[in-house]
Design an enzyme around this catalytic site. Sequence first.
Site, PDB file in Angstrom:
ATOM      1  CB  SER A 107     -10.979 -11.795  -5.256  1.00 46.90           C
ATOM      2  OG  SER A 107     -12.000 -11.019  -6.265  1.00 46.90           O
ATOM      3  CG  ASP A 130     -12.717  -4.124  -3.674  1.00 48.56           C
ATOM      4  OD1 ASP A 130     -11.967  -3.418  -4.273  1.00 48.56           O
ATOM      5  OD2 ASP A 130     -13.503  -4.836  -4.441  1.00 48.56           O
ATOM      6  NE  ARG A 136     -15.272   0.309  -6.552  1.00 49.61           N
ATOM      7  CZ  ARG A 136     -15.591  -0.906  -5.969  1.00 49.61           C
ATOM      8  NH1 ARG A 136     -16.849  -0.915  -6.138  1.00 49.61           N
ATOM      9  NH2 ARG A 136     -14.896  -1.592  -5.374  1.00 49.61           N
ATOM     10  CG  ASN A 169      -3.765  -6.282  -6.183  1.00 48.01           C
ATOM     11  OD1 ASN A 169      -3.921  -6.382  -5.085  1.00 48.01           O
ATOM     12  ND2 ASN A 169      -4.863  -6.208  -7.256  1.00 48.01           N
ATOM     13  CD1 TRP A 170       2.305  -9.540  -8.672  1.00 46.50           C
ATOM     14  CD2 TRP A 170       3.565  -7.853  -8.192  1.00 46.50           C
ATOM     15  NE1 TRP A 170       3.121  -9.519  -7.351  1.00 46.50           N
ATOM     16  CE2 TRP A 170       3.673  -8.644  -7.361  1.00 46.50           C
ATOM     17  CE3 TRP A 170       4.092  -6.501  -8.392  1.00 46.50           C
ATOM     18  CZ2 TRP A 170       4.739  -8.135  -6.162  1.00 46.50           C
ATOM     19  CZ3 TRP A 170       5.213  -6.281  -7.291  1.00 46.50           C
ATOM     20  CH2 TRP A 170       5.274  -6.946  -6.346  1.00 46.50           C
ATOM     21  CB  SER A 205      -0.942 -13.849  -6.897  1.00 45.82           C
ATOM     22  OG  SER A 205      -1.113 -14.401  -5.702  1.00 45.82           O
ATOM     23  CD  GLU A 218     -21.888 -18.636   8.617  1.00 47.22           C
ATOM     24  OE1 GLU A 218     -22.673 -18.024   7.687  1.00 47.22           O
ATOM     25  OE2 GLU A 218     -21.960 -19.561   9.076  1.00 47.22           O
TER      26      GLU A 218
HETATM   27  C1  FPP Z   1      -8.551  -2.788  -3.152  1.00 47.73           C
HETATM   28  O1  FPP Z   1      -9.171  -1.502  -3.729  1.00 47.73           O
HETATM   29  C2  FPP Z   1      -7.499  -2.393  -2.418  1.00 47.73           C
HETATM   30  C3  FPP Z   1      -6.246  -3.005  -2.687  1.00 47.73           C
HETATM   31  C4  FPP Z   1      -5.841  -3.511  -3.889  1.00 47.73           C
HETATM   32  C5  FPP Z   1      -5.122  -2.459  -1.661  1.00 47.73           C
HETATM   33  C6  FPP Z   1      -5.538  -2.565  -0.429  1.00 47.73           C
HETATM   34  C7  FPP Z   1      -4.266  -1.950   0.239  1.00 47.73           C
HETATM   35  C8  FPP Z   1      -4.667  -0.851   1.645  1.00 47.73           C
HETATM   36  C9  FPP Z   1      -6.066  -1.140   2.356  1.00 47.73           C
HETATM   37  C10 FPP Z   1      -3.801  -0.205   2.001  1.00 47.73           C
HETATM   38  C11 FPP Z   1      -3.205  -0.561   3.401  1.00 47.73           C
HETATM   39  C12 FPP Z   1      -2.438  -1.848   3.548  1.00 47.73           C
HETATM   40  C13 FPP Z   1      -1.433  -2.019   4.332  1.00 47.73           C
HETATM   41  C14 FPP Z   1      -1.157  -3.598   4.540  1.00 47.73           C
HETATM   42  C15 FPP Z   1      -0.691  -0.858   4.487  1.00 47.73           C
HETATM   43  P1  FPP Z   1      -9.299  -0.971  -4.992  1.00 47.73           P
HETATM   44  O2  FPP Z   1      -7.954  -0.142  -5.517  1.00 47.73           O
HETATM   45  O3  FPP Z   1      -9.318  -2.158  -5.973  1.00 47.73           O
HETATM   46  O4  FPP Z   1     -10.521  -0.260  -5.148  1.00 47.73           O
HETATM   47  P2  FPP Z   1     -11.631  -0.082  -6.378  1.00 47.73           P
HETATM   48  O5  FPP Z   1     -12.123  -1.432  -6.673  1.00 47.73           O
HETATM   49  O6  FPP Z   1     -12.484   0.933  -5.854  1.00 47.73           O
HETATM   50  O7  FPP Z   1     -10.818   0.442  -7.516  1.00 47.73           O
END
Ligand code: FPP
Length: 258
Positions: free
Chosen positions: A200, A24, A28, A72-73, A70, A211
């Site tokens: 989440s 995550d 940001r 994130n869409w 699921s 852990e």
């Molecule tokens: C969460 O950060 C991240 C994601 C929903 C996507 C994770 C994907 C990658 C790290 C890309 C690489 C993965 C592969 C398999 C190529 P956020 O966007 O929720 O960050 P925020 O909370 O700061 O907005």
Amino acid sequence: MSQDSNGTLPDSIILPRHIAIVMDGNGRWAKRQGKPRHAGHRAGAENLRNIVKYCGDIGIEVLTVFAFSSENWRRPKTEVALLMELFMDALKQESERLRKNNVRLRIIGDRSAFSARLQRQMGETEAITAASTGMLLQVAANYGGRWDLAQAVRRLAERVKTGELAPGDIDEAAIAAELSFADRPDPDLFIRTGGEQRLSNFVLWQSAYSELYFTDAYWPDFNEAALDQALRHYAGRQRRFGMTGEQVVAERKENTPC
Ligand code: FPP
């Protein structure tokens, strides 16, 4: 450890067999740099490459990362499209590197929602790396812990319907056996970057005894040294699995060769 780490971990450290990570903070991270969100996801993908290499080198057996939930869409269409493009590029570009590093890839989640092209590429990268005997990298895509439980229960219900199974046969082991990575140990260490302290809907059943480690670092900044810190923290924890601390110590003594 199977190989030297970058030198900051003692050789005798107890490592987790399986690490699960919620990556995550990409958005940001980008915002802090005055960049668009997709730049954060690209930096996140690059960081994942480094962390995969490092985990493989130090002898982690399984690394499971949450790439797309699921839920994130629900993000803006443009961001979802960019994430799909990023997965496609990463799968294409990393297949050979993963194979060379003896890493096997497995996608977990409901892949039927992805484009036919992306599903094909997922299958191809899995096939290219299928013979790897080193670390298993599990990328959770369109995955949710509740989805995982629901699909397991559905399969059990089908077996009850055919008479193969009686309702009374459904116990914890039967459910666990139908989950996404039933053939692997549960995550020992669950890491979440980006400052939030929640699961989440990631590996819900399988994290019952994991852990938990939360860090404020944004995922693109969570480098090898930051992972070492999480591993040191893990090594300092006493995993009791419902027993008392004294029982754990006694059991460890019993199992330690003289
Ligand atoms: C969460 O950060 C991240 C994601 C929903 C996507 C994770 C994907 C990658 C790290 C890309 C690489 C993965 C592969 C398999 C190529 P956020 O966007 O929720 O960050 P925020 O909370 O700061 O907005």
